[in-house]
Design an enzyme around this catalytic site. Structure first.
Site, PDB file in Angstrom:
ATOM      1  N   ARG A  88      25.740  43.967  52.445  1.00  0.00           N
ATOM      2  CA  ARG A  88      26.316  44.121  51.106  1.00  0.00           C
ATOM      3  C   ARG A  88      26.207  45.553  50.597  1.00  0.00           C
ATOM      4  O   ARG A  88      27.062  46.018  49.841  1.00  0.00           O
ATOM      5  CB  ARG A  88      25.608  43.174  50.118  1.00  0.00           C
ATOM      6  CG  ARG A  88      25.902  41.713  50.323  1.00  0.00           C
ATOM      7  CD  ARG A  88      25.172  40.856  49.281  1.00  0.00           C
ATOM      8  NE  ARG A  88      25.595  41.161  47.937  1.00  0.00           N
ATOM      9  CZ  ARG A  88      26.637  40.600  47.312  1.00  0.00           C
ATOM     10  NH1 ARG A  88      27.371  39.691  47.938  1.00  0.00           N
ATOM     11  NH2 ARG A  88      26.937  40.933  46.072  1.00  0.00           N
ATOM     12  N   MET A 116      32.244  43.112  41.867  1.00  0.00           N
ATOM     13  CA  MET A 116      31.740  42.548  43.119  1.00  0.00           C
ATOM     14  C   MET A 116      30.894  41.340  42.745  1.00  0.00           C
ATOM     15  O   MET A 116      29.908  41.463  42.019  1.00  0.00           O
ATOM     16  CB  MET A 116      30.889  43.599  43.841  1.00  0.00           C
ATOM     17  CG  MET A 116      30.242  43.149  45.130  1.00  0.00           C
ATOM     18  SD  MET A 116      29.302  44.564  45.841  1.00  0.00           S
ATOM     19  CE  MET A 116      28.611  43.801  47.302  1.00  0.00           C
ATOM     20  N   SER A 117      31.309  40.161  43.190  1.00  0.00           N
ATOM     21  CA  SER A 117      30.579  38.944  42.839  1.00  0.00           C
ATOM     22  C   SER A 117      29.169  38.983  43.391  1.00  0.00           C
ATOM     23  O   SER A 117      28.906  39.557  44.454  1.00  0.00           O
ATOM     24  CB  SER A 117      31.305  37.711  43.388  1.00  0.00           C
ATOM     25  OG  SER A 117      32.571  37.570  42.801  1.00  0.00           O
ATOM     26  N   GLY A 118      28.254  38.340  42.669  1.00  0.00           N
ATOM     27  CA  GLY A 118      26.873  38.283  43.125  1.00  0.00           C
ATOM     28  C   GLY A 118      26.724  37.447  44.384  1.00  0.00           C
ATOM     29  O   GLY A 118      27.565  36.602  44.695  1.00  0.00           O
ATOM     30  N   ILE A 121      26.998  33.407  44.011  1.00  0.00           N
ATOM     31  CA  ILE A 121      28.293  32.733  43.922  1.00  0.00           C
ATOM     32  C   ILE A 121      29.052  32.837  45.239  1.00  0.00           C
ATOM     33  O   ILE A 121      29.687  31.882  45.690  1.00  0.00           O
ATOM     34  CB  ILE A 121      29.128  33.272  42.735  1.00  0.00           C
ATOM     35  CG1 ILE A 121      30.424  32.473  42.554  1.00  0.00           C
ATOM     36  CG2 ILE A 121      29.448  34.748  42.902  1.00  0.00           C
ATOM     37  CD1 ILE A 121      30.207  31.069  42.076  1.00  0.00           C
TER      38      ILE A 121
END
Length: 289
Positions: A88, A116-118, A121
């Protein structure tokens, strides 16, 4: 957000991306036989360091993995492996402000008005669609590129669409540089700059579809491009108040098609960026009805 702040923030992110150090081919090339250890933090870090990764981020990755398992956002050997192999930090490196925050339980600003989604999720949405090797998976909303990077560790057939062309180009560039660096799994990802509402008909049908932007209905073209027996995960609801649904496409013995829906968070509201639309070559409004 004021437009002036948005534009200056986006420019800063773009400049940061251009200023990133050159990628060196330091990662041991990908193999489907790669299996990071899951017994102890020290063993995982040592294994990843031997592959050529940064121990600082390996430690963060391990800690987030443990939290996700406890919170039931991640389960199953295949998706655990995929998460532990996904760097990531390479996708948050577009901005010094978020680079070291890659594994936080948060949505991170990557410019262009999107986030940017965590990992929580992304983990749950990916686990819910249960991707098998060889399946064809479509993502709507490439964004940072991290979600499809995750999927590329589950199948050789990952497709992703981004409506914001400069963002699509930037993320494609990140994939290509990471492939040069040794993350050859990202060769599994096919990218396209387009309006995701209409899917990717020429590449379909798809076994699984994952949508990472919010809308008030399930787009009919996406449902049409989903194979019978396929699964879609999509945030559905009014702006800023979506519920993340698992949509199953079911074919009866008589050939009839029905769908079922299940809320993967049990009614919890999860806000997503809007599912925007193109008119000509301009983004105008959203696809909400």
């Amino acid at each position: 957000m004021k437009r002036r702040n948005f534009v200056s923030g986006t420019a800063a992110l773009a400049a940061a991306a251009l200023a990133r150090p050159a990628f060196a081919a330091t990662i041991k090339p990908y193999s489907w036989d790669l299996n990071p250890p899951t017994d102890t933090r020290d063993n995982f870090i040592a294994w990843g360091k031997g592959r050529g990764e940064d121990p600082f981020f390996l430690g963060q990755r391990w800690d987030r993995y443990q939290a996700m398992v406890r919170n039931k956002d991640l389960w199953g050997a295949a998706t655990i492996r995929a998460f532990l192999l996904t760097p990531r930090e390479e996708f948050s490196a577009v901005s010094a402000a978020i680079h070291k925050r890659a594994y936080e339980h948060a949505f991170l600003d990557i410019g262009y008005g999107v986030t940017m989604s965590g990992p929580h999720i992304q983990g749950r949405m990916t686990n819910v669609i249960d991707v098998k090797r060889g399946e064809k998976v479509l993502e709507i909303g490439t964004g940072s590129g991290c979600q499809s990077a995750y999927i590329a560790n589950l199948t050789e057939n990952a497709y992703t669409i981004e409506i914001i062309k400069p963002l699509a180009d930037r993320t494609r560039g990140i994939y290509d540089k990471l492939i040069e660096k040794g993350y050859t799994e990202f060769q599994h990802i096919k990218t396209k700059a387009a309006d995701g509402y209409y899917g990717w008909a020429e590449a379909g049908p798809f076994d699984k579809i994952i949508v990472t932007c919010g809308i008030d209905h399930v787009p009919p073209p996406l449902l049409q491009q989903l194979k019978p027996g396929g699964l879609m995960v999509i945030p559905v609801g009014p702006p800023g108040a979506q519920r993340v649904l698992k949509v199953s496409k079911i074919q009866g013995a008589d050939g009839s098609i029905t769908t079922s829906r299940e809320d993967i968070y049990g009614g919890k509201i999860v806000p997503f960026v809007p599912f925007t639309k193109l008119e000509g070559d301009k983004i105008v409004g959203s696809h909400n009805r």
